[in-house]
Design a protein around this motif. Structure first.
Motif, short mmCIF file in Angstrom:
data_model
loop_
_atom_site.label_atom_id
_atom_site.label_comp_id
_atom_site.label_asym_id
_atom_site.label_seq_id
_atom_site.Cartn_x
_atom_site.Cartn_y
_atom_site.Cartn_z
N GLU A 187 0.83 -1.21 0.00
CA GLU A 187 0.00 0.00 0.00
C GLU A 187 0.87 1.26 0.00
OE1 GLU A 187 -0.33 -2.57 2.01
OE2 GLU A 187 -2.26 -3.41 1.37
N GLU A 188 1.95 1.23 0.76
CA GLU A 188 2.85 2.37 0.81
C GLU A 188 3.61 2.55 -0.52
OE1 GLU A 188 4.27 2.76 5.43
OE2 GLU A 188 4.82 0.91 4.36
N GLN A 189 3.96 1.44 -1.14
CA GLN A 189 4.61 1.52 -2.45
C GLN A 189 3.69 2.20 -3.46
OE1 GLN A 189 6.38 -2.24 -3.86
NE2 GLN A 189 6.37 -2.96 -1.74
N THR A 190 2.43 1.78 -3.45
CA THR A 190 1.45 2.37 -4.37
C THR A 190 1.34 3.86 -4.14
OG1 THR A 190 0.18 0.31 -4.46
CG2 THR A 190 -0.95 2.33 -5.12
N GLU A 191 1.23 4.25 -2.88
CA GLU A 191 1.10 5.67 -2.54
C GLU A 191 2.32 6.46 -2.96
OE1 GLU A 191 -0.46 9.25 -0.96
OE2 GLU A 191 -1.39 7.33 -1.55
N GLU A 192 3.50 5.92 -2.75
CA GLU A 192 4.74 6.60 -3.12
C GLU A 192 4.80 6.91 -4.62
OE1 GLU A 192 7.50 7.79 -1.70
OE2 GLU A 192 6.90 7.40 0.37
N ILE A 193 4.34 5.97 -5.42
CA ILE A 193 4.42 6.12 -6.88
C ILE A 193 3.28 6.96 -7.43
CG2 ILE A 193 4.41 4.87 -9.07
CD1 ILE A 193 5.65 2.47 -7.47
N ILE A 194 2.05 6.61 -7.07
CA ILE A 194 0.87 7.28 -7.63
C ILE A 194 0.78 8.73 -7.17
CG2 ILE A 194 -1.64 7.29 -7.80
CD1 ILE A 194 -0.32 5.05 -9.34
N SER A 195 1.05 8.97 -5.89
CA SER A 195 0.91 10.34 -5.39
C SER A 195 1.91 11.28 -6.06
CB SER A 195 1.09 10.38 -3.86
OG SER A 195 2.40 9.99 -3.49
N LEU A 196 3.09 10.78 -6.39
CA LEU A 196 4.05 11.64 -7.07
C LEU A 196 3.61 11.91 -8.51
CD1 LEU A 196 6.61 13.27 -7.22
CD2 LEU A 196 7.83 11.20 -7.88
N SER A 197 3.13 10.89 -9.21
CA SER A 197 2.65 11.13 -10.57
C SER A 197 1.51 12.14 -10.57
CB SER A 197 2.19 9.81 -11.21
OG SER A 197 3.30 9.01 -11.56
N ASP A 198 0.62 12.04 -9.56
CA ASP A 198 -0.47 13.02 -9.43
C ASP A 198 0.08 14.43 -9.23
OD1 ASP A 198 -2.30 10.97 -9.67
OD2 ASP A 198 -2.72 10.83 -7.52
N ARG A 199 1.09 14.53 -8.38
CA ARG A 199 1.68 15.83 -8.07
C ARG A 199 2.37 16.44 -9.30
NH1 ARG A 199 1.83 20.32 -6.34
NH2 ARG A 199 3.22 21.12 -4.71
N GLU A 201 1.69 15.79 -12.44
CA GLU A 201 0.65 16.18 -13.39
C GLU A 201 -0.02 17.49 -12.98
OE1 GLU A 201 -3.01 14.08 -15.81
OE2 GLU A 201 -2.67 13.48 -13.73
N GLU A 202 -0.20 17.66 -11.69
CA GLU A 202 -0.81 18.90 -11.18
C GLU A 202 0.04 20.11 -11.55
OE1 GLU A 202 -1.85 20.91 -6.81
OE2 GLU A 202 -1.23 18.81 -6.94
N ILE A 203 1.34 19.95 -11.56
CA ILE A 203 2.25 21.07 -11.80
C ILE A 203 2.51 21.32 -13.28
CG2 ILE A 203 4.60 21.95 -11.42
CD1 ILE A 203 4.57 20.30 -8.78
N ILE A 204 2.78 20.25 -14.06
CA ILE A 204 3.17 20.45 -15.47
C ILE A 204 2.12 19.97 -16.47
CG2 ILE A 204 5.61 20.30 -14.89
CD1 ILE A 204 5.62 17.49 -16.18
N GLY A 205 1.05 19.33 -15.96
CA GLY A 205 -0.01 18.90 -16.87
C GLY A 205 0.25 17.57 -17.55
N GLU A 206 1.29 16.86 -17.16
CA GLU A 206 1.62 15.57 -17.75
C GLU A 206 2.07 14.60 -16.66
OE1 GLU A 206 4.64 15.99 -20.67
OE2 GLU A 206 3.59 17.52 -21.81
N ARG A 207 1.73 13.34 -16.84
CA ARG A 207 2.21 12.32 -15.91
C ARG A 207 3.53 11.76 -16.41
NH1 ARG A 207 -1.80 11.17 -12.43
NH2 ARG A 207 -1.03 9.16 -11.69
N PRO A 208 4.42 11.38 -15.51
CA PRO A 208 5.72 10.82 -15.92
C PRO A 208 5.55 9.53 -16.72
CG PRO A 208 5.75 11.44 -13.60
CD PRO A 208 4.32 11.51 -14.04
N LEU A 209 6.49 9.31 -17.64
CA LEU A 209 6.49 8.10 -18.45
C LEU A 209 7.63 7.14 -18.08
CD1 LEU A 209 5.61 9.55 -21.97
CD2 LEU A 209 4.11 8.33 -20.39
N PHE A 210 8.52 7.59 -17.19
CA PHE A 210 9.62 6.75 -16.74
C PHE A 210 9.62 6.70 -15.21
CE2 PHE A 210 10.99 8.37 -20.87
CZ PHE A 210 11.43 7.21 -21.50
N PHE A 211 9.99 5.53 -14.66
CA PHE A 211 10.06 5.36 -13.22
C PHE A 211 11.42 4.79 -12.83
CE2 PHE A 211 9.80 2.51 -9.53
CZ PHE A 211 9.38 3.42 -8.56
N ARG A 212 12.00 5.38 -11.81
CA ARG A 212 13.24 4.84 -11.24
C ARG A 212 13.05 4.68 -9.73
NH1 ARG A 212 18.51 7.57 -13.08
NH2 ARG A 212 18.51 5.86 -14.58
N ALA A 213 13.21 3.47 -9.25
CA ALA A 213 13.07 3.22 -7.82
C ALA A 213 14.31 3.72 -7.09
CB ALA A 213 12.90 1.72 -7.58
#
Length: 289
Positions: A164-176, A178-190
């Motif tokens: 659940e925490e992993q999901t929150e860490e990833i999704i909440s950042l993509s949401d943030r 998108e809120e700022i630049i209008g686009e969701r990230p297309l690459f992920f680095r752990a």
């Protein structure tokens, strides 16, 4: 006498008819200046309308430049290097990536890369996006044309937290983002390169590509120096951290961070790699799904 009067009357009627025909003919041949002007304006209006319709049609049929996307030419290999798809692109490339942005030096690094006319992925963390000033940094980097990646919200080791925490860490950042630049990230680095089965699934569901790296040295203390870091990055060697051999090869995926010494070394790293015959690959050409 009556005959003479009749003849004269007939001649008068013939003369009157001739005058009337002449006036009608003059009316057909000669129009007033006002009539001519109105006719000219009508012709111009019709011509202008036709030209506007033609221009509008051409504009509507043309695809806006900023919406035209090139087909992917590269993909991420199992060893995290960047390889041409079907051998149809230059193999002699390296990818630049910058983690932990936008901290103190990210905008400076973006400006350096912009001046060198090369692109990179800036992997961002949510804890660097807490203020309007932080948001503006990210917006500025994005508006310069750089790709924004997801590096989790608070930079935890994903293998040490719940699903659940992993999901929150990833999704909440993509949401943030998108809120700022209008686009969701297309690459992920752990963080620490520590992916999990669950995080991989979340990333896939989000339409992102998982990306680790092939080498990087700026987070090791011996290379927290611009000159030493430059040498390590353009040779691929890190003898002071037990890498006495070169990790530089076609498709190398280079890890760097938002750090003072890295910002100072960045221009020399790029030009040094280019001098060795490597092209800096545009991350927009890398397939993400």
């Amino acid at each position: 006498m009556k005959r003479i009067i009749s003849i004269l009357l007939l001649l008068f009627l013939v003369f009157l008819a001739a005058c009337t025909d002449g006036e009608e003919e003059d009316k057909e041949i000669i129009s007033s200046p006002k009539d001519q002007e109105e006719t000219h304006e009508d012709d111009q209006a019709q011509q202008s309308t036709e030209e506007d319709d033609k221009e509008r049609s051409e504009t509507e049929s043309a695809e806006p430049v900023d919406k035209i996307q090139e087909e992917p030419k590269y993909e991420i290999a199992e060893d995290w290097s960047i390889t041409p798809i079907n051998g149809q692109a230059n193999e002699q490339v390296v990818l630049l990536t910058i983690d932990d942005a936008p901290d103190d030096y990210a905008v400076e690094m973006a400006n350096t890369l912009k001046e060198l006319d090369v692109n990179a992925i800036f992997f961002v963390n949510g804890h660097f996006l807490n203020t309007p000033e932080d948001e503006e940094k990210l917006r500025e980097i994005h508006e310069m044309g750089f790709v924004i990646g997801n590096h989790t919200y608070s930079h935890p080791n994903l293998r040490e937290i719940s699903e659940e925490e992993q999901t929150e860490e990833i999704i909440s950042l993509s949401d943030r983002v998108e809120e700022i630049i209008g686009e969701r990230p297309l690459f992920f680095r752990a963080p620490h390169g520590a992916n999990t089965d669950h995080s991989n699934q979340i990333v896939k569901n989000e339409g992102m590509a998982v990306m680790n790296w092939t080498y990087g040295y700026d987070y090791f203390e011996p290379y927290m120096d611009a000159e030493k870091l430059t040498t390590a990055m353009i040779t691929g060697e890190g003898p002071e951290v037990d890498v006495p051999y070169s990790l530089l090869k076609p498709g190398a995926n280079l890890l760097m961070h938002d750090r003072e010494w890295t910002a100072a070394a960045l221009e020399d790293i790029v030009t040094g790699l280019q001098d060795k015959g490597y092209e800096i690959v545009d991350p927009n050409l890398i397939r993400t799904n």
